[in-house]
Design a protein around this motif. Structure first.
Motif, mmCIF file in Angstrom:
data_model
loop_
_atom_site.group_PDB
_atom_site.id
_atom_site.type_symbol
_atom_site.label_atom_id
_atom_site.label_comp_id
_atom_site.label_asym_id
_atom_site.label_seq_id
_atom_site.Cartn_x
_atom_site.Cartn_y
_atom_site.Cartn_z
ATOM 1 N N SER A 157 32.569 24.123 2.110
ATOM 2 C CA SER A 157 31.662 24.641 3.124
ATOM 3 C C SER A 157 30.286 25.082 2.436
ATOM 4 N N GLY A 186 29.425 19.930 2.144
ATOM 5 C CA GLY A 186 29.442 19.948 3.732
ATOM 6 C C GLY A 186 30.663 19.322 3.986
ATOM 7 N N GLU A 187 30.606 18.327 5.239
ATOM 8 C CA GLU A 187 31.623 17.730 5.915
ATOM 9 C C GLU A 187 31.755 16.352 5.526
ATOM 10 N N GLN A 188 32.976 15.657 5.768
ATOM 11 C CA GLN A 188 33.312 14.446 5.325
ATOM 12 C C GLN A 188 32.478 13.452 6.258
ATOM 13 N N CYS A 239 27.160 15.833 -0.447
ATOM 14 C CA CYS A 239 28.320 14.590 -0.236
ATOM 15 C C CYS A 239 27.976 13.364 -0.654
ATOM 16 N N TYR A 294 36.254 18.978 0.118
ATOM 17 C CA TYR A 294 34.750 19.098 0.799
ATOM 18 C C TYR A 294 34.412 20.804 0.845
#
Length: 413
Positions: free
Chosen positions: A168, A145-147, A120, A166
């Motif tokens: 997973s 990952g996530e923002q 990220c 993004y």
């Protein structure tokens, strides 16, 4: 290093040679010959060299930046820092070095898009996005990952300059397939997908009849490729020509290792240039077995792709005698910050004006400082600063108290 997927069969060389054919089809007799015939992105291989004095008292270190040569001949413990973090305001350090030879190949190939991946807060992904935007090439970034709720640091740079998706963690675990699938999606039915190293590989040739609407180039995570090694070797040659590190000087180079590409490039450069150097890489993200396997893979790819007549039979073995992989002082899972490390980065910045981050460069700094105290060594210690400073913005969100509890004071009305 990422596995190649769906690579086209080798085709005969066309009569109309592309701009990358010089590197693809010529065998070089020396590393200097190869470097002098390579087109570079950085206008110069130079980097500022700072000398840091080290004081050690009952387990506590303090530092001073010896600017303008002050105190460099004194017996005080000291080490040098190659300030590659100053190469570019946003895209610097080893990220710029690893892209130094690749970016001109993208331009020569008329690439329309680049696909790469990273965490990220990937400095590599952000750097590639910045440079591609400058060259009017669309950067497509797959971030693990996530923002974050509030974009900052390298994540913010990636969002500003690139097209971010993004991924997973389960998808990201299969990086090569993920990159290839996304590149095919970007290319569309009429586009063409190639891996970065293919642009210098004599075994690959674009079909003469092809006129793809999009030319998509895949750059591996961290730019871990044979092409990336060239930019690092260019830096080694520059350093070897200086009065401090050339002329047969014994030099101990220290660098932090994410993918390990920079460390391998420095060691390979020292070998090819015949330098009496030692390289120590502080492992941050993997096991020693994985780093050694990546080392062998990178060298094998370099020999295959660059077509260089190496002076030794077993270059992997020869590099292994120069390059030493070590654990950092306090081993930990990658991404974890230990108590007090952010505060130490702040203190070092105040004492020397050299910014460090606890994820990467602090590990190399600590080792360089320790080596400088060894009075039995008649060796110049050189830390290569790999950049990463913008990563501190992300850490400020995760650990705000480390930046506020002892630094800031509130003015009373």
């Amino acid at each position: 290093m990422s596995l190649r997927l769906a690579r086209p069969a080798a085709l005969p060389i066309s009569a109309s040679a592309s701009a990358g054919d010089l590197l693809r089809h010529r065998r070089f007799t020396s590393i200097s010959d190869l470097l002098s015939n390579t087109t570079w992105h950085l206008p110069s291989p130079s980097t500022p060299i700072h000398t840091i004095s080290v004081a050690h008292d009952r387990g506590h270190f303090s530092y001073s930046n010896l600017l303008d040569g002050e105190g460099r001949t004194s017996p005080t413990a000291r080490f040098h820092v190659a300030r590659d973090d100053l190469l570019h305001p946003l895209a610097n350090g080893n990220k710029a070095r690893k892209l130094d030879a690749l970016l001109p190949l993208l331009r020569a190939y008329s690439a329309t898009d680049v696909v790469t991946c990273g965490g990220c807060q990937s400095a590599h992904a952000a750097a590639l996005a910045v440079y591609c935007a400058e060259m009017h090439i669309r950067p497509n970034l797959l971030l693990r990952g996530e923002q974050p709720q509030v974009p900052t640091g390298y994540n913010l740079i990636s969002l500003m300059f690139g097209n971010v998706t993004y991924a997973s963690r389960s998808v990201y675990a299969h990086r090569s397939q993920m990159l290839y699938d996304h590149a095919k999606e970007v290319a569309g039915p009429d586009g063409l997908v190639v891996w970065a190293d293919d642009l210098t590989d004599s075994g690959w040739q674009e079909p003469e009849s092809s006129d793809p609407s999009r030319r998509v180039v895949i750059v591996s995570e961290g730019a871990a490729s044979a092409v990336a090694l060239l930019g690092v070797i260019r830096l080694v040659k520059f350093l070897s020509e200086s009065s401090s590190f050339g002329n047969g000087h014994q030099v101990h180079v220290v660098v932090d290792a994410g993918t390990g590409t920079t460390a391998v490039g420095i060691a390979l450069g020292a070998l090819l240039l015949g330098l009496p150097w030692k390289v120590t890489a502080v492992m941050l993200a993997d096991t020693i077995e994985m780093y050694r396997e990546r080392e062998k893979t990178l060298i094998s790819e370099f020999e295959r792709v660059q077509k260089l007549d190496l002076p030794i039979q077993d270059s992997s073995y020869a590099v292994d005698r120069i390059l030493n992989w070590v654990e950092r002082t306090q081993p930990r899972k990658f991404g974890k910050v230990m108590n007090g490390e952010i505060e130490r980065c702040c203190k070092i910045a105040q004492q020397t004006a050299v910014p460090l981050d606890p994820m990467y460069t602090l590990a190399a700094w600590d080792l360089a400082a320790s080596l400088s105290l060894d009075k039995s060594m008649d060796t110049e210690v050189l830390m290569v600063h790999t950049g990463g400073t913008l990563g501190m913005f992300g850490l400020a969100q995760r650990y705000p108290s480390s930046f506020s509890s002892h630094q800031g004071r509130t003015m009373l009305p």
